[in-house]
Write a protein that holds these residues in place. Structure first.
Motif, PDB file in Angstrom:
ATOM      1  N   THR A 247       0.852  -1.181   0.000  1.00  0.00           N
ATOM      2  CA  THR A 247       0.000   0.000   0.000  1.00  0.00           C
ATOM      3  C   THR A 247       0.889   1.232   0.000  1.00  0.00           C
ATOM      4  OG1 THR A 247      -1.685  -1.177   1.272  1.00  0.00           O
ATOM      5  CG2 THR A 247      -1.824   1.224   1.260  1.00  0.00           C
ATOM      6  N   SER A 248       0.508   2.236  -0.759  1.00  0.00           N
ATOM      7  CA  SER A 248       1.284   3.475  -0.806  1.00  0.00           C
ATOM      8  C   SER A 248       0.359   4.675  -0.826  1.00  0.00           C
ATOM      9  CB  SER A 248       2.180   3.529  -2.056  1.00  0.00           C
ATOM     10  OG  SER A 248       3.199   2.563  -2.004  1.00  0.00           O
ATOM     11  N   ASN A 249       0.859   5.790  -0.301  1.00  0.00           N
ATOM     12  CA  ASN A 249       0.230   7.087  -0.490  1.00  0.00           C
ATOM     13  C   ASN A 249       0.911   7.763  -1.673  1.00  0.00           C
ATOM     14  OD1 ASN A 249      -1.480   7.327   2.087  1.00  0.00           O
ATOM     15  ND2 ASN A 249       0.540   6.868   2.931  1.00  0.00           N
ATOM     16  N   PHE A 250       0.142   8.344  -2.569  1.00  0.00           N
ATOM     17  CA  PHE A 250       0.699   8.988  -3.754  1.00  0.00           C
ATOM     18  C   PHE A 250       0.391  10.481  -3.731  1.00  0.00           C
ATOM     19  CE2 PHE A 250      -0.116   4.571  -5.059  1.00  0.00           C
ATOM     20  CZ  PHE A 250       1.175   4.218  -5.430  1.00  0.00           C
ATOM     21  N   ILE A 251       1.444  11.295  -3.803  1.00  0.00           N
ATOM     22  CA  ILE A 251       1.296  12.745  -3.734  1.00  0.00           C
ATOM     23  C   ILE A 251       1.816  13.354  -5.037  1.00  0.00           C
ATOM     24  CG2 ILE A 251       1.805  14.821  -2.398  1.00  0.00           C
ATOM     25  CD1 ILE A 251       2.672  12.922  -0.091  1.00  0.00           C
ATOM     26  N   PRO A 252       0.935  13.928  -5.875  1.00  0.00           N
ATOM     27  CA  PRO A 252       1.393  14.603  -7.096  1.00  0.00           C
ATOM     28  C   PRO A 252       2.348  15.739  -6.733  1.00  0.00           C
ATOM     29  CG  PRO A 252      -0.987  14.290  -7.133  1.00  0.00           C
ATOM     30  CD  PRO A 252      -0.533  13.975  -5.737  1.00  0.00           C
ATOM     31  N   SER A 253       3.486  15.782  -7.392  1.00  0.00           N
ATOM     32  CA  SER A 253       4.524  16.751  -7.049  1.00  0.00           C
ATOM     33  C   SER A 253       5.261  17.207  -8.300  1.00  0.00           C
ATOM     34  CB  SER A 253       5.527  16.138  -6.053  1.00  0.00           C
ATOM     35  OG  SER A 253       4.874  15.625  -4.912  1.00  0.00           O
ATOM     36  N   ALA A 254       6.227  18.094  -8.106  1.00  0.00           N
ATOM     37  CA  ALA A 254       7.118  18.543  -9.178  1.00  0.00           C
ATOM     38  C   ALA A 254       8.527  18.654  -8.609  1.00  0.00           C
ATOM     39  CB  ALA A 254       6.661  19.872  -9.746  1.00  0.00           C
ATOM     40  N   VAL A 255       9.513  18.299  -9.415  1.00  0.00           N
ATOM     41  CA  VAL A 255      10.903  18.341  -8.981  1.00  0.00           C
ATOM     42  C   VAL A 255      11.378  19.789  -8.874  1.00  0.00           C
ATOM     43  CG1 VAL A 255      13.276  17.718  -9.569  1.00  0.00           C
ATOM     44  CG2 VAL A 255      11.412  16.097 -10.002  1.00  0.00           C
ATOM     45  N   LEU A 256      11.977  20.157  -7.733  1.00  0.00           N
ATOM     46  CA  LEU A 256      12.584  21.477  -7.558  1.00  0.00           C
ATOM     47  C   LEU A 256      14.056  21.426  -7.954  1.00  0.00           C
ATOM     48  CD1 LEU A 256      11.047  22.606  -4.132  1.00  0.00           C
ATOM     49  CD2 LEU A 256      10.395  23.367  -6.424  1.00  0.00           C
ATOM     50  N   GLU A 257      14.775  20.436  -7.430  1.00  0.00           N
ATOM     51  CA  GLU A 257      16.169  20.269  -7.801  1.00  0.00           C
ATOM     52  C   GLU A 257      16.642  18.881  -7.394  1.00  0.00           C
ATOM     53  OE1 GLU A 257      18.771  22.940  -5.758  1.00  0.00           O
ATOM     54  OE2 GLU A 257      18.225  22.203  -3.769  1.00  0.00           O
ATOM     55  N   SER A 258      17.739  18.458  -7.991  1.00  0.00           N
ATOM     56  CA  SER A 258      18.340  17.174  -7.650  1.00  0.00           C
ATOM     57  C   SER A 258      19.854  17.356  -7.664  1.00  0.00           C
ATOM     58  CB  SER A 258      17.924  16.101  -8.659  1.00  0.00           C
ATOM     59  OG  SER A 258      18.402  14.841  -8.289  1.00  0.00           O
ATOM     60  N   ARG A 259      20.473  17.219  -6.483  1.00  0.00           N
ATOM     61  CA  ARG A 259      21.926  17.374  -6.396  1.00  0.00           C
ATOM     62  C   ARG A 259      22.444  16.701  -5.125  1.00  0.00           C
ATOM     63  NH1 ARG A 259      22.943  23.785  -4.904  1.00  0.00           N
ATOM     64  NH2 ARG A 259      21.772  23.796  -2.931  1.00  0.00           N
ATOM     65  N   ASN A 260      23.726  16.346  -5.192  1.00  0.00           N
ATOM     66  CA  ASN A 260      24.396  15.703  -4.053  1.00  0.00           C
ATOM     67  C   ASN A 260      23.638  14.472  -3.537  1.00  0.00           C
ATOM     68  OD1 ASN A 260      26.376  17.742  -4.115  1.00  0.00           O
ATOM     69  ND2 ASN A 260      25.130  19.066  -2.783  1.00  0.00           N
ATOM     70  N   GLY A 261      23.043  13.726  -4.470  1.00  0.00           N
ATOM     71  CA  GLY A 261      22.340  12.511  -4.089  1.00  0.00           C
ATOM     72  C   GLY A 261      20.981  12.717  -3.457  1.00  0.00           C
ATOM     73  N   MET A 262      20.482  13.944  -3.431  1.00  0.00           N
ATOM     74  CA  MET A 262      19.167  14.249  -2.838  1.00  0.00           C
ATOM     75  C   MET A 262      18.296  14.956  -3.868  1.00  0.00           C
ATOM     76  SD  MET A 262      19.128  13.100   0.318  1.00  0.00           S
ATOM     77  CE  MET A 262      17.848  14.022   1.171  1.00  0.00           C
ATOM     78  N   THR A 263      17.020  14.608  -3.873  1.00  0.00           N
ATOM     79  CA  THR A 263      16.048  15.249  -4.756  1.00  0.00           C
ATOM     80  C   THR A 263      15.028  15.986  -3.900  1.00  0.00           C
ATOM     81  OG1 THR A 263      16.303  13.485  -6.397  1.00  0.00           O
ATOM     82  CG2 THR A 263      14.346  14.883  -6.588  1.00  0.00           C
ATOM     83  N   THR A 264      14.761  17.227  -4.257  1.00  0.00           N
ATOM     84  CA  THR A 264      13.771  18.035  -3.545  1.00  0.00           C
ATOM     85  C   THR A 264      12.575  18.244  -4.460  1.00  0.00           C
ATOM     86  OG1 THR A 264      15.555  19.188  -2.391  1.00  0.00           O
ATOM     87  CG2 THR A 264      13.359  20.174  -2.270  1.00  0.00           C
ATOM     88  N   LEU A 265      11.384  18.044  -3.905  1.00  0.00           N
ATOM     89  CA  LEU A 265      10.156  18.158  -4.686  1.00  0.00           C
ATOM     90  C   LEU A 265       9.151  19.023  -3.937  1.00  0.00           C
ATOM     91  CD1 LEU A 265      10.967  14.785  -4.461  1.00  0.00           C
ATOM     92  CD2 LEU A 265       9.682  14.892  -6.607  1.00  0.00           C
ATOM     93  N   ALA A 266       8.206  19.577  -4.672  1.00  0.00           N
ATOM     94  CA  ALA A 266       7.132  20.370  -4.079  1.00  0.00           C
ATOM     95  C   ALA A 266       5.795  19.736  -4.407  1.00  0.00           C
ATOM     96  CB  ALA A 266       7.164  21.808  -4.596  1.00  0.00           C
ATOM     97  N   GLY A 267       4.966  19.529  -3.363  1.00  0.00           N
ATOM     98  CA  GLY A 267       3.624  19.017  -3.575  1.00  0.00           C
ATOM     99  C   GLY A 267       2.699  20.117  -4.042  1.00  0.00           C
ATOM    100  N   LEU A 268       1.532  19.734  -4.545  1.00  0.00           N
ATOM    101  CA  LEU A 268       0.585  20.722  -5.075  1.00  0.00           C
ATOM    102  C   LEU A 268       0.110  21.693  -4.005  1.00  0.00           C
ATOM    103  CD1 LEU A 268      -1.571  18.462  -7.440  1.00  0.00           C
ATOM    104  CD2 LEU A 268       0.398  19.894  -8.014  1.00  0.00           C
ATOM    105  N   SER A 269       0.107  21.242  -2.742  1.00  0.00           N
ATOM    106  CA  SER A 269      -0.362  22.115  -1.657  1.00  0.00           C
ATOM    107  C   SER A 269       0.777  22.896  -1.013  1.00  0.00           C
ATOM    108  CB  SER A 269      -1.087  21.278  -0.598  1.00  0.00           C
ATOM    109  OG  SER A 269      -0.232  20.265  -0.096  1.00  0.00           O
ATOM    110  N   GLY A 270       1.971  22.827  -1.621  1.00  0.00           N
ATOM    111  CA  GLY A 270       3.096  23.598  -1.104  1.00  0.00           C
ATOM    112  C   GLY A 270       4.027  22.830  -0.186  1.00  0.00           C
TER     113      GLY A 270
END
Length: 371
Positions: A247-270
């Motif tokens: 079972t998973s929770n799915f949150i629509p998001s967009a990639v902000l940046e990906s560097r140093n082995g870490m990815t940062t994303l923003a959800g639709l609600s901020g």
């Protein structure tokens, strides 16, 4: 999510599928499947009904001819060979035991038809019955056996040939849950002991996780992902795999940046999420953040602010499941489910209508492609 045993005794035949397809009229049932079951490995073909997994197994068995592609066992093409020349053991959901024959006669039948000398046949039948814990049941009729015992007879009949490859099609579907789980462990240990290469068809995700060294998730006649049981669960390649396995929770998001082995994303609600998963998605591209319920920690009230991998909402409902408590939060756009171990609930458990905050680590933040 580890297996109860790891296959170590190699000796079974390797099975290779190269560009295997099967069409029935205008219907493409299996499409360009490339897959390998290594010697001594248990490979599960996992997917929903109609995904092509049973057709794929039947092509390996020789019961169905592929429209195109090549099947090899130990590097030798067998695509056009008949069933009886492939040295395969087969066990299907319908055990197909002969009701008028004893356990011993059922197990010995195939060897007898092949003209196996009596002394050798007696030795091999005795060995197969011992391996499947059926010693002492030789004179029983199938009608006098339980479902689990009938399944063992069918399994003994499948391994008595000493095949290099064992094929299983939903073999535990007729058993109740407790017996099914016990038989899964028994089969896993038996395959490990004999070093049998085993290919299993199932729609039961838990069964695949328990039994398999490798899982091939199928969807619409194609392979969606092939990986170890743990990797498929913890690093699903797509929304479909993450949704089908566990079972998973799915949150629509967009990639902000990906560097140093870490990815940062923003959800639709901020909400901001960080993940230790690498991704080939660039800044601004859409993605789905997936979070397993058991990866989540819950705290009462609102978040303190500035935290990543945090989402809050009012409790909609809770369900007690013995060892855990499932909690659904009302989050904008979705119901967010969390699974709390009983020992982590504390003195004030979540109650419907109260405000709680979910938090999880970057290591547990999955990034999957959209459907």
């Amino acid at each position: 999510m580890g297996n109860p045993a790891v296959t170590t005794n190699r000796g079974g035949g390797s099975v290779s599928l190269s560009g295997i397809s099967r069409r029935y009229g205008a219907s493409q049932v299996v499409s360009d499947v490339n897959l390998e079951a290594r010697s001594g490995e248990i490979l599960a073909l996992l997917g929903p009904s109609g995904c092509g997994k049973t057709t794929t197994l039947r092509m390996i068995a020789g019961l169905v001819q592929p429209t195109s592609g090549e099947i090899s066992i130990d590097g030798k093409p067998v695509t056009t060979l008949p069933v009886h020349r492939r040295n395969l053991g087969m066990l299907f959901q319908n055990y197909a035991l002969f009701p008028h024959m004893t356990v011993l006669e059922n197990v010995a039948f195939g060897l007898s038809m092949r003209g196996t000398p009596k002394a050798e046949m007696a030795h091999r039948v005795k060995q197969a019955l011992a391996l499947t814990h059926l010693t002492g049941f030789e004179d029983r009729m199938p009608a006098a056996l339980s479902g689990g015992q009938q399944q063992r007879v069918a399994l003994a009949r499948a391994i008595v040939y000493q095949p290099k490859v064992l094929l299983l099609d939903e073999p535990f579907g007729a058993l109740d849950k407790k017996l099914r789980e016990a038989m899964q462990i028994e089969l896993r240990q038996l395959c490990n002991k004999l070093g049998l290469t085993t290919i299993l068809v199932t729609h039961d995700q838990e069964e695949a996780l328990v039994l398999a060294d490798q899982i091939a998730v199928m969807r619409g006649g194609r392979i969606e992902q092939v990986a170890s049981a743990r990797e498929v669960y913890e690093r699903p390649a797509s929304h479909f795999v993450a949704d089908f396995i566990g079972t998973s929770n799915f949150i629509p998001s967009a990639v902000l940046e990906s560097r140093n082995g870490m990815t940062t994303l923003a959800g639709l609600s901020g909400n901001v999420f960080t993940s230790s998963m690498t991704t080939n998605l660039g800044a601004g591209e859409k993605a789905i953040v997936a979070v397993r319920p058991e990866s989540i920690r819950l705290t009462p009230g609102e978040p303190s602010g500035g935290e990543t991998n945090t989402i809050s909402g009012n409790v909609l409902r809770t369900v007690f499941k013995g060892q855990s408590l499932s909690v659904w939060l009302d989050v904008p756009g979705l119901e967010f489910v969390c699974a709390l171990p009983i020992e982590a609930i504390g003195a004030t458990p979540p109650e419907p209508g109260t405000r709680w905050t979910a938090n999880w680590s970057a290591e547990r933040t999955l990034i999957v492609r959209e459907q």
